[in-house]
Structure formats: structure tokens, C-alpha cells
Design a protein around this motif. Structure first.
Motif, PDB file in Angstrom:
ATOM      1  N   TRP A 126     -51.276  18.311  62.194  1.00  0.00           N
ATOM      2  CA  TRP A 126     -51.571  16.925  61.850  1.00  0.00           C
ATOM      3  C   TRP A 126     -52.652  16.851  60.777  1.00  0.00           C
ATOM      4  O   TRP A 126     -52.583  16.055  59.850  1.00  0.00           O
ATOM      5  N   TYR A 148     -46.561  16.306  59.333  1.00  0.00           N
ATOM      6  CA  TYR A 148     -46.218  15.464  60.478  1.00  0.00           C
ATOM      7  C   TYR A 148     -44.958  15.904  61.216  1.00  0.00           C
ATOM      8  O   TYR A 148     -44.907  15.838  62.447  1.00  0.00           O
ATOM      9  N   GLU A 193     -45.048  16.755  65.159  1.00  0.00           N
ATOM     10  CA  GLU A 193     -44.144  16.095  66.103  1.00  0.00           C
ATOM     11  C   GLU A 193     -43.343  17.116  66.898  1.00  0.00           C
ATOM     12  O   GLU A 193     -43.112  16.937  68.108  1.00  0.00           O
ATOM     13  N   GLU A 194     -42.933  18.191  66.234  1.00  0.00           N
ATOM     14  CA  GLU A 194     -42.158  19.235  66.918  1.00  0.00           C
ATOM     15  C   GLU A 194     -43.003  19.942  67.970  1.00  0.00           C
ATOM     16  O   GLU A 194     -42.520  20.253  69.064  1.00  0.00           O
ATOM     17  N   PRO A 250     -44.619  16.318  70.858  1.00  0.00           N
ATOM     18  CA  PRO A 250     -43.850  15.100  70.597  1.00  0.00           C
ATOM     19  C   PRO A 250     -44.733  13.860  70.697  1.00  0.00           C
ATOM     20  O   PRO A 250     -45.509  13.705  71.633  1.00  0.00           O
ATOM     21  N   GLY A 251     -44.590  12.980  69.703  1.00  0.00           N
ATOM     22  CA  GLY A 251     -45.403  11.773  69.639  1.00  0.00           C
ATOM     23  C   GLY A 251     -46.655  11.946  68.806  1.00  0.00           C
ATOM     24  O   GLY A 251     -47.232  10.984  68.300  1.00  0.00           O
ATOM     25  N   ARG A 252     -47.087  13.220  68.596  1.00  0.00           N
ATOM     26  CA  ARG A 252     -48.321  13.471  67.817  1.00  0.00           C
ATOM     27  C   ARG A 252     -48.083  13.237  66.335  1.00  0.00           C
ATOM     28  O   ARG A 252     -48.881  12.602  65.654  1.00  0.00           O
ATOM     29  N   GLY A 253     -46.956  13.706  65.806  1.00  0.00           N
ATOM     30  CA  GLY A 253     -46.712  13.595  64.376  1.00  0.00           C
ATOM     31  C   GLY A 253     -46.369  12.208  63.934  1.00  0.00           C
ATOM     32  O   GLY A 253     -46.435  11.883  62.753  1.00  0.00           O
ATOM     33  N   GLY A 254     -46.004  11.326  64.877  1.00  0.00           N
ATOM     34  CA  GLY A 254     -45.647   9.977  64.482  1.00  0.00           C
ATOM     35  C   GLY A 254     -46.846   9.111  64.144  1.00  0.00           C
ATOM     36  O   GLY A 254     -46.717   8.085  63.523  1.00  0.00           O
TER      37      GLY A 254
END
Length: 928
Positions: A828, A833, A837-838, A841-845
Motif C-alpha cells: 500500500w 494497490y 488487495e491480493e 483483501p479490502g486493504r488495496g481498495g
């Protein structure tokens, strides 16, 4: 307020009027430079006289009047008639004298006989006895000799009173007038007045009349400096400001506006000055320097005459404190009414004289630009040296104009081959968009016989850089071995082509190796840089090549002669995986190029900085620098090198998940010739990474394999240049073929030199993903450790993500979550991103502003409580290494590691590895 309403001058006028009214003859001679207000002074005199009831007979002499005998006297009679005086008794006398004047054969002959002079004077006295009056003659300098003699006779008989004289004059070297003036000043009742420019207080009063007191206070210093207080020039500046306000909607600021009115006023002053002053002013305008001796040589005038002209120009208010014409507008005005051919001739003569005097070559070159190159052998070499000096001084416009003129003036191919590459380099540095215009000169050169090897090598490098490979191949094939210096140039060209555009090597003729010996000073930096690059590209990164690159970067100032060497040395550091040093030097070179306003250099170093940022995982910086490079130089201006910024931008957008922007990059046309160069392979690899990221696996695999095939055929197959094998291996992993992926990664590992490097860490990361069991665990740990030290945070994040997946597969969920958390934070922070996200999950968004790679990640407890030994153990544990791996790394026992970790947990108030602060994993001080 009137321009000449100054207390001292008004007092003089009042005294003259008082004396005249009392019947005492008096005489006032008013002198001053052109534009100082002498005519305005006479107007003030007439107003004062009208208030007191004193008649003023006014005459104004014009330049043509000196050739009209008794012309001024005739004007005087007409003025007398206008004031009601009876001229019938003398009119026939003057008319008869005028007719006789036409038959005179010598200017020394007097049209007025002695008795006629006495009769005229008696008539004046008789009029004055009835009503005292003043005679005012403006610009007496232009009066005819006969009229001057009559006025002198009247002045000499002042004791018969009743007549006052106010005469204005300008400086004159006319012999007859000088005699008249000397006699006039000998008269005991003659007063003289020098009408200088307005003082600063007078300028303020004048400006206050136009702009108000506050604006006048602000503007007065600049207006006084621009005009010397000359009333005519001051009035012109106010007219120009008004014109600017009317036509342009305002004249911002308090500085004077120099427009048409000012230029015309300057010309008026010069044309009304002493003979020779205008010529001196024109030479000062051409020379743009104060050098009286040089003006003497150019004009043929005496030192006294030149000094007199300079004094008059200073009195007018046209000279600055340094003795030059004070403002560019004055210089332009002095030359304004000079035909273009005459102006050119002045510059040509100035160039020749300056060259004879041994003047600064840059100054001579500036005059040659306007005056044309004389038919002399010294001209073109001097222009070339002048351009080099201009480039050294960062006067890029001057350098370009000089080189362009020199190229147009060159008559043989040797000169053209030497000058044309300099012109291209100067245009690239100044404004890359202009380079196409300069490249058109190559067609003129390539159509003829090529000169010897030495001057044509730079031309060939330009052709290659801009993708004109067929012409470059033809030029290379026409080269022939020659002297040792020419053979050295051939050898350097061979090394340069081998690293950039290997297909052209087959066109380069074989040449004997130059004899070993000292390398010429001008070639030493480029030679060292190319040798270092050859070492890295042919044998892989090594300390000797890095040391050579650092030697160049530390020892060379950025210039036309060293730019290529510095760029090459910087790329050596990049391809040797010394990203920390490459980062330092690229920032330094980019800052210097920007400070010196060299757009082309800035574009190149910005593109290299973008490449470094990609390799460091700093995606925002990579995108910013690549876009900067492409804004300074449009893609069509880059030639083959367009692959550098486009590749960096494509990779940055791809890794950041900005796929629409990446598509726009791919739609940017690139020259076909680019794919015959190393930059084309970098672009193909970046394109393959985009295919891989967007799921077009077979397209990506084809791109990587073709790239590898081409690089292999060029003998440029070094993983630190383009790691195509590991990229292809990632495709095979996505396709489920771990065997082929492992084979490609192992093949790349065999090409990488032993030691710690980014390329080795990247290779180990991919190999670990393709491995199983304990081998995978060992490879993951080694890759994480190595990539941490490499400076590539994005690859480090990928390695941590791979380690997390392996730990989870082994059932070690605590360590897996800890490692994944660290990997996600790092991805991040890099702006990657999709990877974030990979991993989580939800972090890269959550695409908030990306954290700079130089900033610390969230730290948690205070790690400053730890001792150095504890910090080293904790850092390695936070990176995911097991106790046994840490023990081997630090050369201690596993028991010692356990004891250190126990103390670390207690001090940081944590109970397990997963809770260790993220910042510890990024502690770059721990390298053991």
C-alpha cells in the motif's frame, strides 16, 4: 505644471524682464542638451512678459536657416510687425541686402554693409525708446552668419539700452558659430545659463501632475534613472504609459513603459545633437559596451571628439552609470532609422575590429550573428568556440543561434559534421521540440562525402539516438580505420552500440585496437563510463564497474562534453542494482539540469529517475518523473530513448492498477527502430508486465520469450537489464506449470553473480514460489532478507506475500498473518494497490494518498528501548526469519536468539512475533 518651471530658471527670466523694463539692455544665453526644455523656457518667458506687458519678438532658427543669408533677421522683422512695430524704414534695406546675398561668391562677404548695420540697430533703439522689448531667438546655433553678425553688433552696444536678448543654443562645432559665441560671452552684460535635466525633486513634481503625489513618489527614482531628468524623454514616457493603458488595458507596476513615443524622443534628441553624436550613439548601441577607444577606431574620430559626444549623450540623459546606452529601448531607438544593410555593416565591422583587438570571442560571435561571417578563416572556428562558451555559461538561446548560423555559413562537410551534432545537442538541451528542425541538416551532410572518422562519430550517435538507423548504418559502413585517435573513436562507438543498438555493429568496420597509452582528456570520462557499462552488460554487476561509474559521477561537472558519460555512469549504477547510489546521483543531476534550465537534460534524468523509482517500488514518484520527462520532450522528440520514460510510466501505472492510463501509454506511437535497441526490450518487458497484470497470460509469455530471444542474440542477456526469465516464470506459475517456472528461475539465478543484489533477491522470490517444503522456506527467507537490503520495497512486499502464503500452507497462521500484514502495508505504501488487495483483501481498495517510501510504516511500541543486539534479532524476526535462520545470519546460537527475543517481547510488551512493530522489519540499519 510646466516642465521648465524651476525656481532658478524663472529667477533668471524675471531678472531679464526687469532689466528690459528699466531700459537696461541685458543678454541671457541659455545652453543645454537636446530635449532639456530650452524652447519650453522661451514659452515661459513669453507668458511672464505678457503678464508684465513687455513685448517679446520671437524668432526660431531651423537647421536650413544657416544657408539663408539674413533669414533670421527677416524673421525678426516679421515678429516686430506682429507686435505693431513700424518696419517700413528698414524693410527695403533688409530686402535689398537679401537680394545682394544671392550674388556673393564667398561666405566671408557680408550681405549687410556697415552703414546698413548701423541703420538697422538705430531703428531697433528707436523702437525700444518708446516701448522696451525683448528679442528671443530659439536654437541660435542654426542662424545664418549674417544674422549672427548683426546680433553680435547689437549685443556689443548694450549701453544704448532698452533691448533685452534671450538666446537659446545647443552644442555646435561649427567654426563660425564658435567665434560668435566666444565674442558674445565676452560682453560684460551677458549671462549664461546651463539648462540641465530635472533633478529628482523636479521629476517628482512633474509625475505628481500626471499621476498624483503617491504614485509620483514611487515612480520618480525609476523615471529619473531612465531619462536623466530630460523633460522631452519624461513627457514621452508619460505618453507611452497612457498608450499602454489605452491599448492594453493598463500598464502594471511603477516601472517606466518604453514605447513609440520614447523611441521617437530619443531619435529627436540624437538628430538635434552635435554632428557625430548620433554615430557614436549607434556604435554604442551596436557594441552594448562603453569603450571610447573602440569607438575611436571604428569611427575614425579623435579621442576628444568621442569624449565630447559621450558627454553630450550623458547630458541628454541617454547614458547609464556604466557609460553604455542606459536601456535596451534607447539602443533600439538609436538604430531605428538605420537601414538594415547599414546596421548589418556596423556589426560586421565591429566583429572584425574586436577580433583584431583580441576581444572576448563570445562578443565577436554575437556580432557575427548579425553582420554575417566575413570571408576569413578565423570566423567559423570562433563561432564554434563562442557557442561552446555560451553553452558553458548556460546561455542556451545564444548557443543555438550561434551554432545555427555557423552551420548555415559552413561550406564543407568536415565543418558541417563537426557543427551539426553540437547544434542538435544544444537544441535538445534548450527545447527538445526544436530538435527535428536541427536534424534536417543531416540530410545535407549525408548526401555528400563523409569527412574523416573523428568529426563524423558524433553525427552517427545522433542518427542512432533519433532512430535513423539506415542512415547510421550507411555512415558506419563508410568509415575507415585511421589514426590512433580515430581508432579509439571507433572502439568507443563499438562499445556504445553494443550496449544500445547491437544490430548496427555489423555495419561498423573492423579497426585495430588503439595503442595502449593515455586517453585524450576530452575522451577520458566517456571512455571510463563505457568501459564500466560494458563490464556490467557483458559480465554482470561487479564492484570495479561500480567504482568506475562513481569516479565519473564524482569527478565531472555536467556539461556538453560530460553529459553522455554521466548518463552512462548513472545507468551503470542502475543496472548494477546500486539503487541507493543511483537515487542519490539521479536526484543531483536532475536538480542541476533543472537549475540550469536545460529541458532536454532534465527530461533524460527525469526518465532515468523514473526507472530507478520503479525499481525501488516508488510508484507515485515513477509516474511523476516519467510524466515530467514526457512533458519536457514530446515522444516524437525522443527517438529510441522514448522507451525509457514510456516503460517506467507503463510499469508504474500497471503496478498501481491504473490500467486505463496504462492503455493510453500503450497507444502512444513509438518508432519501429526502437525495437532494435535496448530501450525497445525494456518497453517490451513493461508491456508484458501489463499483459500479465491484466490476465492476458499468453500475450505476456510471448512478449517475454521474444524479448529474451532478442537479448540473447545481441549478447545483452543480463537479468539486471531485463529480468525476462522471472517474468516468464511468473506467467508459467499462473498457468500452473511450476516445472517450467522453476527451470527459468534457476537459469536466471545461474546468470546472477553471487552476492546480495536486487536481481538475485527477485530471482530467489520467484524460485521460492516454484519450490516446495524446506527449500521453499529457505528461499523465501533469503529472498525477503535480500530484497529488504536492495531498496526495492515492492519486490520486498511480494517476497513477504509469498512467505506468508508458504507459512499459511505450513499451518503457521500466526506468522502468516504477521507477514501478510507487513506485506500489505508495504504494498500500500508503494502505491501497488492490486497487490495490497491480493495480500489483505479490502486493504488495496482504500486508495488514500500513498505513503512515501522514505516514511516509516506504523511502528507501535517504542523500539528505542531495545539494545543493538536485541534490535538486530527483532528486525530479522519481524521479517519472517526463523530462530535457526536468525542464528545462522548473526553467527550466534539458537538459544541466544531465544533469549534476545524474550527480552524484546518484555520490553515491547508483546507476546509473539506477529505483534512485533512493523517498523522493525524496515530497519535498514540492520544489515548483518
Amino acid at each position: 505644471m510646466n516642465l521648465v518651471e524651476r525656481d532658478g530658471e524663472i529667477a533668471h527670466l524675471g531678472a531679464v524682464l526687469d532689466a528690459s523694463a528699466a531700459g537696461d539692455g541685458t543678454l541671457l544665453l541659455v545652453s543645454g542638451p537636446a530635449g532639456s526644455g530650452k524652447t519650453e523656457l522661451l514659452r515661459s518667458l513669453r507668458r511672464l512678459a505678457a503678464e508684465r506687458g513687455t513685448p517679446v519678438w520671437t524668432v526660431r532658427a531651423l537647421p536650413g536657416d544657416r544657408d539663408v543669408p539674413l533669414g533670421v533677421l527677416c524673421q525678426l522683422l516679421r515678429s516686430a510687425e506682429q507686435h505693431g512695430a513700424d518696419t517700413s524704414t528698414v524693410r527695403d534695406l533688409v530686402d535689398g541686402a537679401s537680394r545682394r546675398a544671392g550674388n556673393l561668391t564667398s561666405p566671408a562677404d557680408a550681405p549687410l554693409r556697415v552703414d546698413e548695420t548701423h541703420r538697422l540697430h538705430d531703428w531697433l533703439l528707436s523702437v525700444a525708446r518708446g516701448t522696451p522689448f525683448l528679442i528671443a531667438v530659439d536654437d541660435l546655433t542654426h542662424a545664418d552668419t549674417a544674422s549672427l553678425r548683426f546680433l553680435l553688433h547689437c549685443a556689443a552696444h548694450h549701453d544704448q539700452g532698452g533691448i533685452g536678448f534671450v538666446l537659446t543654443e545647443r552644442a555646435s562645432q561649427r567654426a563660425g558659430y564658435r567665434v560668435f559665441r566666444a565674442e558674445l560671452l565676452r560682453q560684460p552684460h551677458c549671462r549664461s545659463m546651463w539648462l540641465a535635466g530635472l533633478p529628482p525633486s523636479g521629476v517628482r513634481r512633474f509625475l505628481a501632475h500626471h499621476y498624483g503625489p503617491e504614485a509620483a513618489e514611487r515612480r520618480a527614482p525609476a523615471y529619473h534613472a531612465a531619462t536623466g531628468g530630460n523633460p522631452l524623454l519624461l513627457r514621452a514616457l508619460t505618453q507611452d504609459r497612457q498608450a499602454a493603458r489605452t491599448t492594453l488595458g493598463g500598464a502594471g507596476g511603477d516601472e517606466p513603459v518604453h514605447g513609440d513615443a520614447f523611441a521617437q524622443a530619443v531619435l529627436d534628441c540624437l538628430h538635434r545633437s552635435t554632428e557625430g553624436t548620433l554615430e557614436t550613439a549607434r556604435w554604442l548601441a551596436v557594441l552594448e559596451q562603453a569603450d571610447p577607444l573602440l569607438v575611436e577606431r571604428l569611427t575614425g574620430a579623435t579621442a576628444t571628439a568621442v569624449e565630447r559626444h559621450l558627454q553630450e549623450l550623458g547630458a541628454i540623459g541617454l547614458l547609464g552609470e556604466d557609460g553604455t546606452l542606459g536601456h535596451p529601448a534607447i539602443r533600439e531607438a538609436a538604430l531605428q532609422d538605420l537601414p538594415a544593410a547599414d546596421r548589418t555593416e556596423l556589426h560586421r565591422r565591429a566583429a572584425e575590429q574586436l577580433h583584431r583587438d583580441g576581444a572576448d570571442e563570445d562578443a565577436v560571435a554575437r556580432h557575427l550573428l548579425v553582420g554575417g561571417a566575413p570571408d576569413a578563416p578565423w570566423a567559423l572556428p570562433l563561432l564554434e568556440r563562442g557557442a561552446q562558451q555560451a553553452l558553458f555559461d548556460d546561455r542556451l538561446d545564444d548557443a543555438f543561434r550561434i551554432l545555427e548560423f555557423a552551420v548555415r555559413s559552413s561550406t564543407d562537410n568536415t565543418q558541417l559534421a563537426r557543427l551539426a551534432p553540437h547544434l542538435v545537442a544544444a537544441s535538445w538541451r534548450m527545447n527538445p521540440h526544436m530538435t527535428t528542425r536541427a536534424l534536417a541538416l543531416f540530410d545535407r551532410l549525408l548526401g555528400g562525402e563523409l569527412p574523416p572518422s573523428h568529426p563524423v562519430m558524433a553525427l552517427i550517435r545522433c542518427l542512432v539516438w533519433y532512430g535513423r538507423l539506415p542512415e547510421a548504418a550507411d555512415a558506419l559502413s563508410r568509415l575507415r580505420p585511421g589514426s590512433d585517435s580515430e581508432n579509439l573513436e571507433l572502439s568507443l562507438t563499438r562499445m556504445w552500440l553494443a550496449a544500445l543498438c547491437p544490430p548496427l555493429l555489423e555495419s561498423l568496420p573492423e579497426a585495430p585496437e588503439p595503442e595502449r597509452g593515455p586517453v585524450p582528456v576530452r575522451l577520458a570520462p566517456r571512455t571510463t563510463a563505457l568501459q564500466a557499462q560494458a563490464g556490467v552488460f557483458l559480465r554482470g554487476p561487479d564492484n570495479a564497474s561500480v567504482a568506475q561509474a562513481e569516479q565519473i559521477l564524482q569527478g565531472c561537472r555536467l556539461s556538453e562534453d560530460t553529459y553522455e558519460a554521466l548518463e552512462t555512469a548513472l545507468l551503470v549504477l542502475v543496472h548494477a542494482d546500486r539503487l541507493d547510489r543511483a537515487l542519490f546521483w539521479s536526484d543531483a543531476l536532475l536538480a542541476e539540469a533543472s537549475e540550469r534550465r536545460s529541458l532536454g537534460w532534465e527530461a533524460v534524468f527525469a526518465a532515468t529517475r523514473a526507472m530507478i523509482a520503479v525499481r525501488c517500488g516508488d510508484l507515485p514518484t515513477a509516474r511523476e518523473r516519467a510524466e515530467l520527462a514526457l512533458s519536457h520532450a514530446a515522444p516524437e522528440s525522443w527517438g529510441l530513448a522514448v522507451g525509457v520514460p514510456l516503460s517506467a510510466l507503463l510499469l508504474a501505472c500497471t503496478e498501481a492498477g491504473e490500467y486505463e492510463q496504462a492503455e493510453r501509454v500503450l497507444r502512444q506511437p513509438v518508432p519501429d527502430a526502437m525495437f532494435d535497441s535496448r530501450h525497445g526490450m525494456e518497453y517490451m518487458h513493461a508491456r508484458g508486465r501489463y499483459w500479465l497484470a491484466t490476465g492476458r497470460l499468453h500475450a505476456a509469455l510471448g512478449e517475454f520469450m521474444l524479448c529474451g530471444e532478442i537479448l540473447g542474440s545481441w549478447n545483452l542477456d543480463q537479468p539486471s537489464i531485463v529480468p525476462w526469465r522471472t517474468s516468464a516464470a511468473e506467467v508459467y506459475l499462473r498457468l500452473g506449470n511450476r516445472q517450467k517456472a522453476r527451470a527459468l528461475a534457476e537459469a536466471q539465478l545461474a546468470l546472477v553473480r553471487p552476492g546480495r543484489s536486487r536481481t538475485r533477491g527477485l530471482t530467489l522470490r520467484v524460485l521460492a514460489t516454484a519450490a516446495d517444503g524446506q527449500q521453499a522456506e529457505r528461499l523465501h527467507a533469503e529472498a525477503v532478507d535480500m530484497l529488504h537490503d536492495s531498496g526495492d520495497r515492492l519486490e520486498h512486499a511480494r517476497a513477504l506475500a509469498g512467505m506468508s502464503r508458504h507459512q499459511q500452507a505450513q499451518g503457521d497462521n500466526y506468522r502468516a498473518r504477521m507477514t501478510a500484514r507487513l506485506a500489505g502495508d508495504m504494498a500500500w505504501a508503494c502505491g501497488a494497490y492490486p497487490l495490497a488487495e491480493e495480500i489483505v483483501p479490502g486493504r488495496g481498495g482504500r486508495r488514500a494518498k500513498a505513503v512515501s517510501p522514505d516514511l516509516e510504516l506504523p511502528g507501535g511500541p517504542d523500539v528505542g528501548l531495545l539494545s543493538e543486539a536485541e534490535r538486530r534479532v527483532a528486525a530479522l524476526a519481524a521479517r519472517g526469519l526463523t530462530n535457526r535462520q536468525i542464528a545462522r545470519r548473526l553467527c550466534v546460537t539458537a538459544s541466544t536468539v531465544e533469549q534476545h527475543l524474550t527480552r524484546v517481547y518484555r520490553k515491547l510488551n508483546v507476546t509473539r512475533r506477529a505483534d512485533l512493530p512493523v517498523s522493525l522489519a524496515q530497519d535498514k540499519s540492520v544489515t548483518a
